[in-house]
Design a protein around this motif. Structure first.
Motif, PDB file in Angstrom:
ATOM      1  N   ASP A  14       0.815  -1.219   0.000  1.00  0.00           N
ATOM      2  CA  ASP A  14       0.000   0.000   0.000  1.00  0.00           C
ATOM      3  C   ASP A  14       0.845   1.265   0.000  1.00  0.00           C
ATOM      4  OD1 ASP A  14       0.833  -0.552   2.609  1.00  0.00           O
ATOM      5  OD2 ASP A  14      -0.954   0.273   3.536  1.00  0.00           O
ATOM      6  N   PHE A  15       0.291   2.316  -0.652  1.00  0.00           N
ATOM      7  CA  PHE A  15       1.042   3.526  -0.913  1.00  0.00           C
ATOM      8  C   PHE A  15       0.168   4.767  -0.784  1.00  0.00           C
ATOM      9  CE2 PHE A  15       2.456   0.032  -3.576  1.00  0.00           C
ATOM     10  CZ  PHE A  15       3.782  -0.104  -3.169  1.00  0.00           C
ATOM     11  N   ILE A  16       0.799   5.855  -0.355  1.00  0.00           N
ATOM     12  CA  ILE A  16       0.188   7.182  -0.385  1.00  0.00           C
ATOM     13  C   ILE A  16       0.660   7.853  -1.672  1.00  0.00           C
ATOM     14  CG2 ILE A  16       0.072   9.427   0.759  1.00  0.00           C
ATOM     15  CD1 ILE A  16       0.990   7.843   3.351  1.00  0.00           C
ATOM     16  N   ALA A  45       1.319   3.326   5.380  1.00  0.00           N
ATOM     17  CA  ALA A  45       1.661   2.866   4.035  1.00  0.00           C
ATOM     18  C   ALA A  45       3.058   2.265   4.024  1.00  0.00           C
ATOM     19  CB  ALA A  45       1.597   4.022   3.038  1.00  0.00           C
ATOM     20  N   ASP A  46       3.329   1.450   2.976  1.00  0.00           N
ATOM     21  CA  ASP A  46       4.674   0.922   2.760  1.00  0.00           C
ATOM     22  C   ASP A  46       5.572   1.964   2.109  1.00  0.00           C
ATOM     23  OD1 ASP A  46       4.120  -1.645   3.784  1.00  0.00           O
ATOM     24  OD2 ASP A  46       3.265  -2.282   1.866  1.00  0.00           O
ATOM     25  N   GLY A  47       4.975   3.020   1.551  1.00  0.00           N
ATOM     26  CA  GLY A  47       5.757   4.071   0.922  1.00  0.00           C
ATOM     27  C   GLY A  47       4.864   5.188   0.431  1.00  0.00           C
ATOM     28  N   LEU A  48       5.502   6.260  -0.029  1.00  0.00           N
ATOM     29  CA  LEU A  48       4.781   7.428  -0.550  1.00  0.00           C
ATOM     30  C   LEU A  48       5.357   7.796  -1.902  1.00  0.00           C
ATOM     31  CD1 LEU A  48       3.692  10.623   1.301  1.00  0.00           C
ATOM     32  CD2 LEU A  48       5.135  10.846  -0.743  1.00  0.00           C
ATOM     33  N   MET A  49       4.480   8.194  -2.844  1.00  0.00           N
ATOM     34  CA  MET A  49       4.929   8.559  -4.184  1.00  0.00           C
ATOM     35  C   MET A  49       4.361   9.902  -4.612  1.00  0.00           C
ATOM     36  SD  MET A  49       4.677   4.955  -6.261  1.00  0.00           S
ATOM     37  CE  MET A  49       3.135   4.464  -5.494  1.00  0.00           C
ATOM     38  N   PHE A  50       5.191  10.632  -5.356  1.00  0.00           N
ATOM     39  CA  PHE A  50       4.764  11.861  -6.014  1.00  0.00           C
ATOM     40  C   PHE A  50       4.696  11.612  -7.520  1.00  0.00           C
ATOM     41  CE2 PHE A  50       6.827  13.474  -2.151  1.00  0.00           C
ATOM     42  CZ  PHE A  50       5.885  14.380  -1.690  1.00  0.00           C
ATOM     43  N   VAL A  51       3.623  12.066  -8.155  1.00  0.00           N
ATOM     44  CA  VAL A  51       3.535  12.122  -9.614  1.00  0.00           C
ATOM     45  C   VAL A  51       3.953  13.524 -10.029  1.00  0.00           C
ATOM     46  CG1 VAL A  51       2.035  11.949 -11.631  1.00  0.00           C
ATOM     47  CG2 VAL A  51       1.623  10.488  -9.653  1.00  0.00           C
ATOM     48  N   THR A  52       4.994  13.629 -10.840  1.00  0.00           N
ATOM     49  CA  THR A  52       5.473  14.940 -11.262  1.00  0.00           C
ATOM     50  C   THR A  52       5.519  15.033 -12.789  1.00  0.00           C
ATOM     51  OG1 THR A  52       7.825  14.355 -11.334  1.00  0.00           O
ATOM     52  CG2 THR A  52       6.930  15.013  -9.205  1.00  0.00           C
ATOM     53  N   LYS A  53       5.632  16.236 -13.287  1.00  0.00           N
ATOM     54  CA  LYS A  53       5.726  16.462 -14.724  1.00  0.00           C
ATOM     55  C   LYS A  53       7.096  16.057 -15.250  1.00  0.00           C
ATOM     56  CE  LYS A  53       4.858  20.834 -14.473  1.00  0.00           C
ATOM     57  NZ  LYS A  53       4.622  22.260 -14.840  1.00  0.00           N
ATOM     58  N   GLU A  60       6.702  11.573 -14.218  1.00  0.00           N
ATOM     59  CA  GLU A  60       7.841  10.985 -13.520  1.00  0.00           C
ATOM     60  C   GLU A  60       7.404  10.527 -12.139  1.00  0.00           C
ATOM     61  OE1 GLU A  60      12.587  11.800 -12.556  1.00  0.00           O
ATOM     62  OE2 GLU A  60      11.351  13.405 -13.421  1.00  0.00           O
ATOM     63  N   MET A  61       7.933   9.395 -11.710  1.00  0.00           N
ATOM     64  CA  MET A  61       7.589   8.776 -10.434  1.00  0.00           C
ATOM     65  C   MET A  61       8.723   8.987  -9.431  1.00  0.00           C
ATOM     66  SD  MET A  61       7.230   4.662  -9.883  1.00  0.00           S
ATOM     67  CE  MET A  61       7.439   3.877  -8.273  1.00  0.00           C
ATOM     68  N   TYR A  62       8.385   9.565  -8.277  1.00  0.00           N
ATOM     69  CA  TYR A  62       9.330   9.665  -7.164  1.00  0.00           C
ATOM     70  C   TYR A  62       8.795   8.801  -6.024  1.00  0.00           C
ATOM     71  CZ  TYR A  62      11.943  13.557  -9.204  1.00  0.00           C
ATOM     72  OH  TYR A  62      12.730  14.336 -10.011  1.00  0.00           O
ATOM     73  N   TYR A  63       9.599   7.829  -5.607  1.00  0.00           N
ATOM     74  CA  TYR A  63       9.156   6.881  -4.574  1.00  0.00           C
ATOM     75  C   TYR A  63       9.991   7.029  -3.303  1.00  0.00           C
ATOM     76  CZ  TYR A  63       8.393   2.576  -2.027  1.00  0.00           C
ATOM     77  OH  TYR A  63       8.112   1.681  -1.042  1.00  0.00           O
ATOM     78  N   PHE A  64       9.298   7.138  -2.175  1.00  0.00           N
ATOM     79  CA  PHE A  64       9.943   7.217  -0.864  1.00  0.00           C
ATOM     80  C   PHE A  64       9.499   6.023  -0.025  1.00  0.00           C
ATOM     81  CE2 PHE A  64       9.999  11.429  -2.551  1.00  0.00           C
ATOM     82  CZ  PHE A  64      11.173  11.989  -2.094  1.00  0.00           C
ATOM     83  N   ASN A  65      10.463   5.366   0.616  1.00  0.00           N
ATOM     84  CA  ASN A  65      10.141   4.263   1.515  1.00  0.00           C
ATOM     85  C   ASN A  65       9.424   4.769   2.762  1.00  0.00           C
ATOM     86  OD1 ASN A  65      11.229   1.904   0.195  1.00  0.00           O
ATOM     87  ND2 ASN A  65      13.274   2.746   0.591  1.00  0.00           N
ATOM     88  N   ALA A  66       8.904   3.841   3.541  1.00  0.00           N
ATOM     89  CA  ALA A  66       8.192   4.200   4.771  1.00  0.00           C
ATOM     90  C   ALA A  66       9.101   4.866   5.793  1.00  0.00           C
ATOM     91  CB  ALA A  66       7.543   2.957   5.378  1.00  0.00           C
ATOM     92  N   ASP A  67      10.428   4.730   5.637  1.00  0.00           N
ATOM     93  CA  ASP A  67      11.353   5.408   6.548  1.00  0.00           C
ATOM     94  C   ASP A  67      11.606   6.856   6.135  1.00  0.00           C
ATOM     95  OD1 ASP A  67      12.973   5.098   4.319  1.00  0.00           O
ATOM     96  OD2 ASP A  67      14.459   3.831   5.308  1.00  0.00           O
ATOM     97  N   GLU A 193      11.553  -2.152   6.608  1.00  0.00           N
ATOM     98  CA  GLU A 193      12.168  -2.910   7.712  1.00  0.00           C
ATOM     99  C   GLU A 193      11.160  -3.836   8.380  1.00  0.00           C
ATOM    100  OE1 GLU A 193      15.204  -2.930   7.521  1.00  0.00           O
ATOM    101  OE2 GLU A 193      15.443  -1.087   6.357  1.00  0.00           O
ATOM    102  N   ASP A 194      10.409  -4.506   7.524  1.00  0.00           N
ATOM    103  CA  ASP A 194       9.398  -5.449   8.003  1.00  0.00           C
ATOM    104  C   ASP A 194       8.964  -6.303   6.822  1.00  0.00           C
ATOM    105  OD1 ASP A 194       7.588  -6.757   9.628  1.00  0.00           O
ATOM    106  OD2 ASP A 194       6.517  -4.947  10.246  1.00  0.00           O
ATOM    107  N   GLU A 195       8.202  -7.341   7.099  1.00  0.00           N
ATOM    108  CA  GLU A 195       7.579  -8.090   6.016  1.00  0.00           C
ATOM    109  C   GLU A 195       6.444  -7.267   5.434  1.00  0.00           C
ATOM    110  OE1 GLU A 195       5.489 -12.402   5.004  1.00  0.00           O
ATOM    111  OE2 GLU A 195       5.910 -11.872   7.100  1.00  0.00           O
ATOM    112  N   THR A 196       6.339  -7.239   4.119  1.00  0.00           N
ATOM    113  CA  THR A 196       5.223  -6.572   3.455  1.00  0.00           C
ATOM    114  C   THR A 196       4.314  -7.620   2.812  1.00  0.00           C
ATOM    115  OG1 THR A 196       6.592  -6.275   1.467  1.00  0.00           O
ATOM    116  CG2 THR A 196       6.478  -4.434   3.013  1.00  0.00           C
ATOM    117  N   TYR A 197       3.102  -7.205   2.473  1.00  0.00           N
ATOM    118  CA  TYR A 197       2.141  -8.136   1.886  1.00  0.00           C
ATOM    119  C   TYR A 197       2.490  -8.509   0.450  1.00  0.00           C
ATOM    120  CZ  TYR A 197      -1.325  -8.443   5.615  1.00  0.00           C
ATOM    121  OH  TYR A 197      -1.983  -8.741   6.790  1.00  0.00           O
ATOM    122  N   ALA A 198       3.336  -7.710  -0.190  1.00  0.00           N
ATOM    123  CA  ALA A 198       3.787  -7.994  -1.550  1.00  0.00           C
ATOM    124  C   ALA A 198       4.989  -7.122  -1.849  1.00  0.00           C
ATOM    125  CB  ALA A 198       2.673  -7.723  -2.562  1.00  0.00           C
TER     126      ALA A 198
END
Length: 260
Positions: A14-16, A45-53, A60-67, A193-198
């Motif tokens: 799951d993601f924001i 969430a397992d991470g957060l993403m920004f959709v950018t131009k 363009e996809m920017y992905y940040f981990n849950a940390d 830093e944990d098990e994720t569902y996928a």
């Protein structure tokens, strides 16, 4: 100021997601991202993403981990961001977008809830004992494990992720059991830093490692079950190179809201 967010999940990963197409992404508050991803004090969430131009791609996809730290490629995140881009009206049924590991092509179902995402080609797999190590956009360790349903993925995965070989840069640790008509996979993810569902790059790595383990070649289709559902992997393998790699699975909107 309030920020609109959307929560998506792809096979339980799951993601924001936040629409940032109105301006360039120049600064991020990593602690704020970590707080939003916290499952008790934030959205969760397992991470957060920004959709950018991007001037040369649909987005363009920017992905940040849950940390809160900028992450490497996230396959299920990539599928979710494609569904989000369709919701925003940026794309229709196909897209070419840019991620941290390079360009990606994807196609999406008419209802916007199933995405086939092309992953990077892979031409290097090494061994660590009996385990396989490879990079599918993120680094992965793949090991075969019997009785995986009852296996302590968190403890054993953490040991490998933080051992002397991998602790500096980290690695995602995948345990796989061949159950005949499908592979059952569980993953300990760095950054979460944990098990994720996928884990999308993880199941891609697993399918490749098992193909090499079994000396399979040609066009290979692999059905995979994870804690969060079903995923399909397809690729061509000539015994040395994995090409035309696709990660296929669900990508669904869960809810939306606003944060300060």
């Amino acid at each position: 100021m309030k920020t609109k967010f959307y929560k998506y999940q792809g096979a339980g990963n799951d993601f924001i997601l936040i629409d940032h197409t109105h301006s360039t992404l120049e600064h991020t508050d990593n602690q704020f991202i970590e707080d939003l991803c916290h499952r008790r004090f934030g959205i969760g969430a397992d991470g957060l993403m920004f959709v950018t131009k991007h001037e040369n791609y649909d987005f363009e996809m920017y992905y940040f981990n849950a940390d809160g730290k900028l992450g490497s490629m996230c396959g299920n995140g990539g599928r979710c961001i494609v569904a989000f881009a369709k919701q925003l009206g940026i794309i229709e049924r196909e897209t070419n977008f840019l991620a941290v590991d390079g360009p990606h092509y994807a196609r999406i179902s008419e209802n916007g809830e199933w995405v086939d995402l092309q992953m990077i080609d892979v031409n290097t797999i090494t061994k660590d004992g009996e385990a396989y190590v490879l990079n599918t956009g993120s680094p992965h360790y793949v090991t075969i494990q019997n009785n995986l349903k009852d296996f302590d993925v968190f403890s054993e995965g953490k040991k490998i992720r933080y051992n002397q070989i991998y602790s500096e840069k980290g690695i995602n640790v995948n345990f796989v059991e061949d159950q005949g008509d499908h592979l059952f996979v569980r993953t300990y993810e760095r950054g979460v830093e944990d098990e994720t569902y996928a884990c999308g790059t993880g199941v891609t790595a697993v399918a490749m490692a098992i193909a090499k383990h079994k000396n399979q070649t040609g066009h290979i289709k692999t059905d995979i079950k994870v804690l969060g559902g079903d995923i399909k992997i397809e690729f061509d393998y000539d015994g040395a190179n994995f090409t035309n790699v696709f990660l296929c699975g669900p990508a669904k909107l869960v809810f939306e809201g606003e944060v300060n």
